[in-house]
Design an enzyme around this catalytic site. Structure first.
Site, PDB file in Angstrom:
ATOM      1  N   LYS A 278       0.822  -1.205   0.000  1.00  0.00           N
ATOM      2  CA  LYS A 278       0.000   0.000   0.000  1.00  0.00           C
ATOM      3  C   LYS A 278       0.861   1.262   0.000  1.00  0.00           C
ATOM      4  O   LYS A 278       2.051   1.232   0.271  1.00  0.00           O
ATOM      5  CB  LYS A 278      -0.983  -0.038   1.164  1.00  0.00           C
ATOM      6  CG  LYS A 278      -2.030  -1.127   0.941  1.00  0.00           C
ATOM      7  CD  LYS A 278      -3.246  -1.005   1.795  1.00  0.00           C
ATOM      8  CE  LYS A 278      -4.297  -2.034   1.347  1.00  0.00           C
ATOM      9  NZ  LYS A 278      -5.416  -2.119   2.288  1.00  0.00           N
ATOM     10  N   ARG A 313      -2.845 -10.518   4.799  1.00  0.00           N
ATOM     11  CA  ARG A 313      -3.223 -10.566   3.386  1.00  0.00           C
ATOM     12  C   ARG A 313      -2.068  -9.973   2.575  1.00  0.00           C
ATOM     13  O   ARG A 313      -1.715  -8.798   2.773  1.00  0.00           O
ATOM     14  CB  ARG A 313      -4.523  -9.784   3.169  1.00  0.00           C
ATOM     15  CG  ARG A 313      -5.065  -9.821   1.754  1.00  0.00           C
ATOM     16  CD  ARG A 313      -6.406  -9.089   1.694  1.00  0.00           C
ATOM     17  NE  ARG A 313      -6.986  -9.134   0.363  1.00  0.00           N
ATOM     18  CZ  ARG A 313      -6.741  -8.236  -0.596  1.00  0.00           C
ATOM     19  NH1 ARG A 313      -5.930  -7.226  -0.355  1.00  0.00           N
ATOM     20  NH2 ARG A 313      -7.309  -8.352  -1.784  1.00  0.00           N
TER      21      ARG A 313
END
Length: 336
Positions: A278, A313
């Site tokens: 991210k 994840r």
């Protein structure tokens, strides 16, 4: 209202008063009491309210057949032409199935397959198009692999078709708020569901996110979503929570959530952490391109495991599996 955040530790040598967190590999002897508008206070575990201590310590039920007493790795497979991280590498069914099997071979515990990008600024995909992308892939992977498959979707129609194709978990970034039919699908199919926090939708969520106290605000939101799911007929034993790193959060918000991640054990559900590649990882690690964020992503995943997060994840499956194995061996000999 007071909130209780355990201060997690790892290691096989523990004080007699130590309490294991969620029946897993971390434990605590003290917790931080958080109250809005007041300074945090560190309290010995013996002085905590019994209900709060029990919610944090109770072993979690298995999720999609996976026990939650050891870290689990959810590998990401984006069957989209516009993923922020892999640029549509798996946009065809053939490439997607091959990619899924490669992730399985690399040691994934769970495959998370999605057909709609939810990156900041992403344009919504019609549910019928999304379902056409993911259902054939899920069916083909389920025929080749015995592990659980998660469907990453906000749409009830897609979740229903994915369940028919062999999905074993619904991962809804909207926390069952985007599509009013999603709760009914989860209840009817009996699938576990991951409820994520997001402020705003993907098109607008990063424009100006604001919170009074991001850690406590996200906790309250997830508590409300868990209660709504239970009211819809989804047992708490089938619920996973995700604080939603990067979904309507600034860099500072993300870091506050990561620092306080153990607070979410108080919800009595397994925690999923999705921080892989991210933007904040790139900002902190000077990696403008998502593909160059593997080291930072692994570091954040291990920080989550140190707070007892049960599911991480990730995009970089092999590197993460190796890192988790070494981290566990170094911290507790690989045992719980």
């Amino acid at each position: 209202m007071s909130y209780w955040r355990p201060l997690p530790q790892t290691g096989r040598i523990r004080p007699h008063e130590a309490v294991r967190i969620a029946g897993g590999w971390t434990w605590f002897t003290h917790a931080v009491r958080l109250d809005r508008g007041a300074a945090p206070v560190v309290v010995p575990v013996a002085e905590m309210p019994g209900a709060a201590r029990d919610a944090i310590s109770a072993p979690r039920a298995a999720v999609a057949g996976l026990s939650m007493d050891a870290p689990r790795i959810m590998a990401i497979l984006n069957v989209t032409p516009d993923s922020f991280s892999d640029g549509g590498r798996f946009a065809t069914a053939e490439a997607a199935v091959a990619g899924a099997m490669a992730l399985a071979d690399a040691g994934a515990d769970l495959l998370d397959i999605g057909g709609e990008s939810t990156r900041p600024g992403a344009v919504p995909v019609p549910p019928e198009e999304e379902a056409a992308r993911v259902a054939p892939v899920i069916r083909a992977v389920a025929e080749r692999w015995t592990g659980p498959i998660s469907i990453d979707t906000r749409n009830a129609e897609v979740a229903a078709r994915a369940a028919e194709a062999g999905a074993g978990l619904i991962n809804d970034v909207s926390g069952l708020t985007h599509d009013e039919g999603m709760a009914e699908v989860a209840a009817r199919t009996g699938l576990p569901v991951c409820l994520m926090h997001a402020q705003g939708d993907p098109q607008t969520m990063q424009e100006a996110p604001r919170y009074d106290d991001v850690l406590l605000d996200v906790y309250d939101h997830l508590a409300q979503r868990v209660a709504a799911a239970e009211a819809a007929g989804i047992a708490r034993e089938r619920i996973v929570v995700d604080p939603g790193i990067g979904f309507g959060k600034t860099l500072e918000h993300n870091l506050a959530l990561l620092e306080g991640m153990s607070l979410f054990h108080g919800l009595g559900c397994p925690i999923l952490l999705g921080a892989s590649r991210k933007r904040f990882v790139g900002t902190l690690g000077d990696a403008p391109e998502a593909r160059d964020r593997m080291p930072g992503s692994v570091a954040v995943a291990l920080a989550g495991l140190a707070q007892g997060v049960q599911i991480i994840r990730v995009h970089d499956m092999g590197a993460t599996r190796q890192a988790v194995a070494c981290w566990r061996a170094a911290t507790d000999g690989g045992t719980t």
